[in-house]
Design a protein around this motif. Structure first.
Motif, PDB file in Angstrom:
ATOM      1  N   HIS A  68      20.734  79.664 -44.003  1.00 14.70           N
ATOM      2  CA  HIS A  68      19.911  79.081 -42.933  1.00 14.70           C
ATOM      3  C   HIS A  68      20.794  78.461 -41.847  1.00 14.70           C
ATOM      4  CE1 HIS A  68      16.504  77.231 -40.973  1.00 14.70           C
ATOM      5  NE2 HIS A  68      17.127  76.068 -41.029  1.00 14.70           N
ATOM      6  N   GLU A  69      21.874  77.807 -42.234  1.00 17.95           N
ATOM      7  CA  GLU A  69      22.780  77.207 -41.251  1.00 17.95           C
ATOM      8  C   GLU A  69      23.415  78.269 -40.363  1.00 17.95           C
ATOM      9  OE1 GLU A  69      23.363  74.160 -40.188  1.00 17.95           O
ATOM     10  OE2 GLU A  69      21.902  73.372 -41.603  1.00 17.95           O
ATOM     11  N   VAL A  70      23.759  79.418 -40.947  1.00 18.88           N
ATOM     12  CA  VAL A  70      24.301  80.521 -40.147  1.00 18.88           C
ATOM     13  C   VAL A  70      23.254  80.980 -39.137  1.00 18.88           C
ATOM     14  CG1 VAL A  70      25.108  82.922 -40.224  1.00 18.88           C
ATOM     15  CG2 VAL A  70      25.953  81.252 -41.898  1.00 18.88           C
ATOM     16  N   GLY A  71      22.001  81.140 -39.606  1.00 23.88           N
ATOM     17  CA  GLY A  71      20.919  81.532 -38.705  1.00 23.88           C
ATOM     18  C   GLY A  71      20.685  80.500 -37.614  1.00 23.88           C
ATOM     19  N   ALA A  72      20.785  79.236 -37.956  1.00 21.42           N
ATOM     20  CA  ALA A  72      20.591  78.169 -36.970  1.00 21.42           C
ATOM     21  C   ALA A  72      21.703  78.179 -35.928  1.00 21.42           C
ATOM     22  CB  ALA A  72      20.536  76.810 -37.676  1.00 21.42           C
ATOM     23  N   HIS A  73      22.921  78.471 -36.349  1.00 19.84           N
ATOM     24  CA  HIS A  73      24.047  78.489 -35.405  1.00 19.84           C
ATOM     25  C   HIS A  73      23.866  79.551 -34.327  1.00 19.84           C
ATOM     26  CE1 HIS A  73      28.158  78.296 -33.884  1.00 19.84           C
ATOM     27  NE2 HIS A  73      28.181  79.618 -33.978  1.00 19.84           N
ATOM     28  N   TYR A  74      23.497  80.743 -34.745  1.00 16.50           N
ATOM     29  CA  TYR A  74      23.403  81.866 -33.801  1.00 16.50           C
ATOM     30  C   TYR A  74      22.023  82.022 -33.184  1.00 16.50           C
ATOM     31  CZ  TYR A  74      27.874  83.598 -35.567  1.00 16.50           C
ATOM     32  OH  TYR A  74      29.199  83.735 -35.910  1.00 16.50           O
ATOM     33  N   THR A  75      21.021  81.392 -33.699  1.00 12.72           N
ATOM     34  CA  THR A  75      19.604  81.741 -33.635  1.00 12.72           C
ATOM     35  C   THR A  75      19.496  83.019 -34.470  1.00 12.72           C
ATOM     36  OG1 THR A  75      19.370  83.188 -31.707  1.00 12.72           O
ATOM     37  CG2 THR A  75      19.295  80.807 -31.295  1.00 12.72           C
ATOM     38  N   TYR A  76      18.468  83.101 -35.243  1.00 12.01           N
ATOM     39  CA  TYR A  76      18.373  84.186 -36.225  1.00 12.01           C
ATOM     40  C   TYR A  76      18.510  85.574 -35.602  1.00 12.01           C
ATOM     41  CZ  TYR A  76      17.436  81.419 -40.359  1.00 12.01           C
ATOM     42  OH  TYR A  76      17.561  80.575 -41.422  1.00 12.01           O
ATOM     43  N   SER A  77      17.962  85.755 -34.424  1.00 14.86           N
ATOM     44  CA  SER A  77      17.980  87.098 -33.834  1.00 14.86           C
ATOM     45  C   SER A  77      19.336  87.472 -33.244  1.00 14.86           C
ATOM     46  CB  SER A  77      16.895  87.213 -32.760  1.00 14.86           C
ATOM     47  OG  SER A  77      17.100  86.246 -31.749  1.00 14.86           O
ATOM     48  N   GLN A  78      20.277  86.517 -33.176  1.00 12.86           N
ATOM     49  CA  GLN A  78      21.595  86.808 -32.606  1.00 12.86           C
ATOM     50  C   GLN A  78      22.720  86.834 -33.644  1.00 12.86           C
ATOM     51  OE1 GLN A  78      21.866  87.631 -29.394  1.00 12.86           O
ATOM     52  NE2 GLN A  78      19.672  87.326 -29.158  1.00 12.86           N
ATOM     53  N   VAL A  79      22.416  86.647 -34.915  1.00 16.92           N
ATOM     54  CA  VAL A  79      23.466  86.654 -35.951  1.00 16.92           C
ATOM     55  C   VAL A  79      24.149  88.028 -35.945  1.00 16.92           C
ATOM     56  CG1 VAL A  79      23.946  86.524 -38.425  1.00 16.92           C
ATOM     57  CG2 VAL A  79      22.294  84.957 -37.392  1.00 16.92           C
ATOM     58  N   PRO A  80      25.474  88.068 -35.811  1.00 19.14           N
ATOM     59  CA  PRO A  80      26.173  89.365 -35.717  1.00 19.14           C
ATOM     60  C   PRO A  80      26.404  90.022 -37.081  1.00 19.14           C
ATOM     61  CG  PRO A  80      27.756  87.594 -35.490  1.00 19.14           C
ATOM     62  CD  PRO A  80      26.393  86.936 -35.595  1.00 19.14           C
ATOM     63  N   TRP A  81      25.361  90.110 -37.886  1.00 20.33           N
ATOM     64  CA  TRP A  81      25.492  90.659 -39.232  1.00 20.33           C
ATOM     65  C   TRP A  81      25.913  92.129 -39.203  1.00 20.33           C
ATOM     66  CZ3 TRP A  81      22.993  94.797 -41.327  1.00 20.33           C
ATOM     67  CH2 TRP A  81      21.918  95.309 -40.595  1.00 20.33           C
ATOM     68  N   ALA A  82      25.478  92.869 -38.189  1.00 19.06           N
ATOM     69  CA  ALA A  82      25.821  94.302 -38.123  1.00 19.06           C
ATOM     70  C   ALA A  82      27.334  94.477 -37.968  1.00 19.06           C
ATOM     71  CB  ALA A  82      25.074  94.976 -36.983  1.00 19.06           C
ATOM     72  N   PRO A  95      21.206 101.026 -35.105  1.00 16.44           N
ATOM     73  CA  PRO A  95      20.910 100.040 -34.067  1.00 16.44           C
ATOM     74  C   PRO A  95      19.427  99.658 -34.089  1.00 16.44           C
ATOM     75  CG  PRO A  95      21.232 102.212 -33.098  1.00 16.44           C
ATOM     76  CD  PRO A  95      21.540 102.331 -34.566  1.00 16.44           C
ATOM     77  N   GLY A  96      19.128  98.529 -33.520  1.00 11.99           N
ATOM     78  CA  GLY A  96      17.735  98.082 -33.461  1.00 11.99           C
ATOM     79  C   GLY A  96      17.604  96.614 -33.820  1.00 11.99           C
ATOM     80  N   ARG A  97      16.515  96.283 -34.449  1.00  5.94           N
ATOM     81  CA  ARG A  97      16.190  94.900 -34.770  1.00  5.94           C
ATOM     82  C   ARG A  97      17.271  94.236 -35.622  1.00  5.94           C
ATOM     83  NH1 ARG A  97      13.989  91.034 -37.851  1.00  5.94           N
ATOM     84  NH2 ARG A  97      12.135  89.975 -37.064  1.00  5.94           N
ATOM     85  N   ASN A  98      17.520  92.958 -35.339  1.00  7.90           N
ATOM     86  CA  ASN A  98      18.431  92.164 -36.159  1.00  7.90           C
ATOM     87  C   ASN A  98      17.663  91.699 -37.397  1.00  7.90           C
ATOM     88  OD1 ASN A  98      19.942  89.995 -37.297  1.00  7.90           O
ATOM     89  ND2 ASN A  98      21.024  89.780 -35.347  1.00  7.90           N
ATOM     90  N   HIS A  99      18.090  92.145 -38.569  1.00  9.82           N
ATOM     91  CA  HIS A  99      17.351  91.871 -39.806  1.00  9.82           C
ATOM     92  C   HIS A  99      17.864  90.665 -40.588  1.00  9.82           C
ATOM     93  CE1 HIS A  99      14.732  95.334 -39.587  1.00  9.82           C
ATOM     94  NE2 HIS A  99      15.763  96.070 -39.252  1.00  9.82           N
ATOM     95  N   PHE A 100      18.724  89.843 -40.004  1.00  7.60           N
ATOM     96  CA  PHE A 100      19.243  88.695 -40.735  1.00  7.60           C
ATOM     97  C   PHE A 100      18.109  87.763 -41.175  1.00  7.60           C
ATOM     98  CE2 PHE A 100      21.078  84.451 -41.181  1.00  7.60           C
ATOM     99  CZ  PHE A 100      22.101  84.719 -42.074  1.00  7.60           C
ATOM    100  N   ASP A 101      17.126  87.570 -40.303  1.00  7.17           N
ATOM    101  CA  ASP A 101      16.017  86.677 -40.681  1.00  7.17           C
ATOM    102  C   ASP A 101      15.217  87.251 -41.846  1.00  7.17           C
ATOM    103  OD1 ASP A 101      14.827  88.683 -38.939  1.00  7.17           O
ATOM    104  OD2 ASP A 101      13.064  87.394 -38.817  1.00  7.17           O
ATOM    105  N   ARG A 102      15.129  88.571 -41.933  1.00  3.20           N
ATOM    106  CA  ARG A 102      14.430  89.186 -43.066  1.00  3.20           C
ATOM    107  C   ARG A 102      15.176  88.866 -44.372  1.00  3.20           C
ATOM    108  NH1 ARG A 102      10.231  90.397 -40.013  1.00  3.20           N
ATOM    109  NH2 ARG A 102      10.176  92.417 -39.005  1.00  3.20           N
ATOM    110  N   LEU A 103      16.493  88.951 -44.327  1.00  7.12           N
ATOM    111  CA  LEU A 103      17.299  88.603 -45.492  1.00  7.12           C
ATOM    112  C   LEU A 103      17.027  87.158 -45.920  1.00  7.12           C
ATOM    113  CD1 LEU A 103      19.733  88.919 -47.504  1.00  7.12           C
ATOM    114  CD2 LEU A 103      21.170  88.116 -45.614  1.00  7.12           C
TER     115      LEU A 103
END
Length: 199
Positions: A68-82, A95-103
């Motif tokens: 959650h802290e990682v998601g808060a740092h980037y905002t969930y939709s901007q986490v560079p998980w890819a 490419p497409g939707r950022n799925h970090f929030d789904r995780l």
């Protein structure tokens, strides 16, 4: 619970929150997201002395709050998980939707289940299958409640902050998918052998 594990994990979480809070992508969203952390930590700390959780519950809760802290740092939709995934595996995700929030919604169901089970077992006579069913129901209810809070917060704060906090990324079914993933995570926990789920 004997030992220093809860204090060590709390210290590590506070250090991570401090580091990830130094220069977040969106300070307003970071503050909103961390309101959740303050609430969760308040509840856990309030009950720790009288009815401590199991070691596995503290570890799972720590893992969830760290995600959650990682998601808060980037905002969930901007986490560079890819990019992280590609660096680790050499394979670029589609490419497409950022799925970090789904995780993280899935992790909510899976990783909060041990703490909810410990808390429920300490306060009720529920054990075995009945305890597992109640834990799944509580987590599913909590997930739905969170989606409603997210909606109200997005309405109240509106604008860019509301959009960043809501994080639907254009998916009109985002809330429903998030709730299904939380349910799936809690069901996975409920299906684990007793030695792993502790319920």
């Amino acid at each position: 619970m004997p030992g220093r594990l809860p204090a060590v994990l709390l210290g590590l979480l506070l250090v991570a929150a401090l580091v990830l809070g130094l220069d977040p992508y969106d300070r307003g969203d970071w503050l909103l997201e961390n309101a959740l952390v303050v609430i969760v930590l308040g509840v856990v700390l309030a009950g720790h002395r009288r009815r401590p959780l199991s070691g596995s519950a503290y570890v799972a809760l720590f893992a969830f709050l760290l995600l959650h802290e990682v998601g808060a740092h980037y905002t969930y939709s901007q986490v560079p998980w890819a990019q992280w995934w590609q660096a680790l595996t050499g394979v670029a995700p589609a490419p497409g939707r950022n799925h970090f929030d789904r995780l993280v919604h899935f992790a909510y169901g899976l990783l909060l289940a041990p703490a909810v089970a410990d808390w429920t077992a300490a306060r009720t006579p529920l054990r075995g299958l009945a305890l597992r069913v109640v834990v799944v129901a509580l987590l599913t209810t909590g997930s739905a409640l969170y989606e409603m809070i997210e909606w109200v917060a997005a309405e109240v704060f509106a604008g860019d902050l509301g959009v960043a906090y809501l994080g639907t990324q254009g998916d009109v079914w985002d809330s429903q998918k998030d709730m299904v993933l939380a349910l799936a995570g809690s069901l996975l926990w409920a299906l684990l052998p007793k030695a792993l789920s502790r319920a």
